[in-house]
Design an enzyme around this catalytic site. Sequence first.
Site, PDB file in Angstrom:
ATOM      1  N   ASP A  35       0.625  -1.094   0.243  1.00 31.23           N
ATOM      2  CA  ASP A  35       0.202  -0.382  -0.236  1.00 31.23           C
ATOM      3  C   ASP A  35       0.538   1.134   0.173  1.00 31.23           C
ATOM      4  O   ASP A  35       1.689   0.981   0.068  1.00 31.23           O
ATOM      5  CB  ASP A  35      -1.073  -0.154   1.293  1.00 31.23           C
ATOM      6  N   LYS A  57      -4.199   2.913  -2.620  1.00 32.85           N
ATOM      7  CA  LYS A  57      -4.817   3.910  -2.784  1.00 32.85           C
ATOM      8  C   LYS A  57      -4.441   5.351  -1.595  1.00 32.85           C
ATOM      9  O   LYS A  57      -3.802   5.127  -0.631  1.00 32.85           O
ATOM     10  CB  LYS A  57      -6.016   3.598  -1.740  1.00 32.85           C
ATOM     11  N   MET A 169      -8.250   8.616   9.202  1.00 30.98           N
ATOM     12  CA  MET A 169      -9.078   9.727   8.078  1.00 30.98           C
ATOM     13  C   MET A 169     -10.049  10.321   8.046  1.00 30.98           C
ATOM     14  O   MET A 169     -10.960  10.227   8.017  1.00 30.98           O
ATOM     15  CB  MET A 169      -9.538   8.260   6.948  1.00 30.98           C
TER      16      MET A 169
HETATM   17  C1  LIG Z   1      -6.984   3.713   5.557  1.00 32.24           C
HETATM   18  S1  LIG Z   1      -6.175   4.375   7.444  1.00 32.24           S
HETATM   19  C2  LIG Z   1      -5.321   3.092   7.478  1.00 32.24           C
HETATM   20  C3  LIG Z   1      -4.984   2.796   8.794  1.00 32.24           C
HETATM   21  C4  LIG Z   1      -3.796   1.610   9.600  1.00 32.24           C
HETATM   22  N1  LIG Z   1      -4.438   0.702   9.047  1.00 32.24           N
HETATM   23  C5  LIG Z   1      -3.248   1.557  11.010  1.00 32.24           C
HETATM   24  O1  LIG Z   1      -3.742   1.176  11.787  1.00 32.24           O
HETATM   25  O2  LIG Z   1      -3.000   2.284  11.205  1.00 32.24           O
HETATM   26  C6  LIG Z   1      -5.092   5.436   6.719  1.00 32.24           C
HETATM   27  C7  LIG Z   1      -5.541   6.748   8.372  1.00 32.24           C
HETATM   28  O3  LIG Z   1      -4.376   5.824   9.008  1.00 32.24           O
HETATM   29  C8  LIG Z   1      -3.954   7.029   9.309  1.00 32.24           C
HETATM   30  N2  LIG Z   1      -2.376   7.395   9.325  1.00 32.24           N
HETATM   31  C9  LIG Z   1      -1.769   6.021   8.839  1.00 32.24           C
HETATM   32  N3  LIG Z   1      -0.577   6.633   8.863  1.00 32.24           N
HETATM   33  C10 LIG Z   1      -0.293   7.516   9.773  1.00 32.24           C
HETATM   34  C11 LIG Z   1       0.663   7.992  10.175  1.00 32.24           C
HETATM   35  N4  LIG Z   1       2.067   8.098   9.814  1.00 32.24           N
HETATM   36  N5  LIG Z   1       0.647   9.427  11.254  1.00 32.24           N
HETATM   37  C12 LIG Z   1      -1.226   9.700  11.130  1.00 32.24           C
HETATM   38  N6  LIG Z   1      -2.029   8.889  10.794  1.00 32.24           N
HETATM   39  C13 LIG Z   1      -1.490   8.415   9.375  1.00 32.24           C
HETATM   40  C14 LIG Z   1      -4.235   8.725   8.583  1.00 32.24           C
HETATM   41  O4  LIG Z   1      -5.524   9.547   8.947  1.00 32.24           O
HETATM   42  C15 LIG Z   1      -4.583   7.640   7.141  1.00 32.24           C
HETATM   43  O5  LIG Z   1      -5.869   8.348   7.027  1.00 32.24           O
END
Ligand SMILES: C[S@@+](CC[C@H](N)C(=O)[O-])C[C@H]1O[C@@H](n2cnc3c(N)ncnc32)[C@H](O)[C@@H]1O
Length: 254
Positions: A35, A57, A169
């Site tokens: 991803d 995505k 998100m």
């Molecule tokens: C599709 S979700 C996936 C979440 C992922 N599975 C997890 O457990 O962290 C993606 C969202 O996770 C959050 N996110 C992912 N990486 C991040 C980071 N390094 N810092 C802050 N928010 C993050 C944001 O809100 C982003 O839009």
Amino acid sequence: MTGKVYLVGAGPGDPGLITVRGLACIRRADAIVYDRLVAPELLAEARPDAQLYYVGKGEGWETVSQDDINRMLESLAVRGLEVCRLKGGDPFVFGRGGEEAEYLATRSIPFEVVPGVSAAIAAPAAAGIPVTHRAQATSVVIATGHTCSGSAGPAWEAAAGLDTIVLLMGMKNLPAISQRLMAAGRSPATPAAVVRRGTWPDQQVVTGTLADIAERARAAGLGPPATVVIGEVVRLRDRLVNAKGAHAPGAVGR
Ligand SMILES: C[S@@+](CC[C@H](N)C(=O)[O-])C[C@H]1O[C@@H](n2cnc3c(N)ncnc32)[C@H](O)[C@@H]1O
């Protein structure tokens, strides 16, 4: 003979935050399906002959559809390959890992889940914010601010009553979500923070209150990927980040 799919959590960003088992899966895999928020350093651990497929995505858009990703995992496994399905954070926290596991289970494709460190916990931690604290928060909810239908998510009234609210998100709908939480009785003065790219070298943090966090984040130009934390625990950041000699994990203080 059918191969096996490993649904692996890559962690929140810093490549050092993957699990030992997750890294072993990457190093062993015949194919890696990955991803958008996966650190390049982790892909560099792949075998030189491994097949690499990017299926990232964005928020609200897709390059490869979920159906196509499911079929890709199936066809690679049916060819007898060991497949590492590498996802940001934890595969089962808003990562569609559940859908992929369901698809594989229905077709009797062997799979295993390798949990990861979710941004929901790690991004706040990297900004010096524990999502629970014995004195300040005994409950936490992790919610998406972006639903399949594009609406501003369900159950804000219930979430408003919990101590800590973590939003993934949530940037696009943050103004509407903040309003919903305040309308449900959460104080406008509740501390809030937005952590963008938590644990990455370019981590950014903006703090404020429930009433002004959306505007502050907008003014600072903070877009996705960001995690929003709302609750009294946000106050701890001042103590944990600014205290002399204090150390918190990740990119604290940036
Ligand atoms: C599709 S979700 C996936 C979440 C992922 N599975 C997890 O457990 O962290 C993606 C969202 O996770 C959050 N996110 C992912 N990486 C991040 C980071 N390094 N810092 C802050 N928010 C993050 C944001 O809100 C982003 O839009």
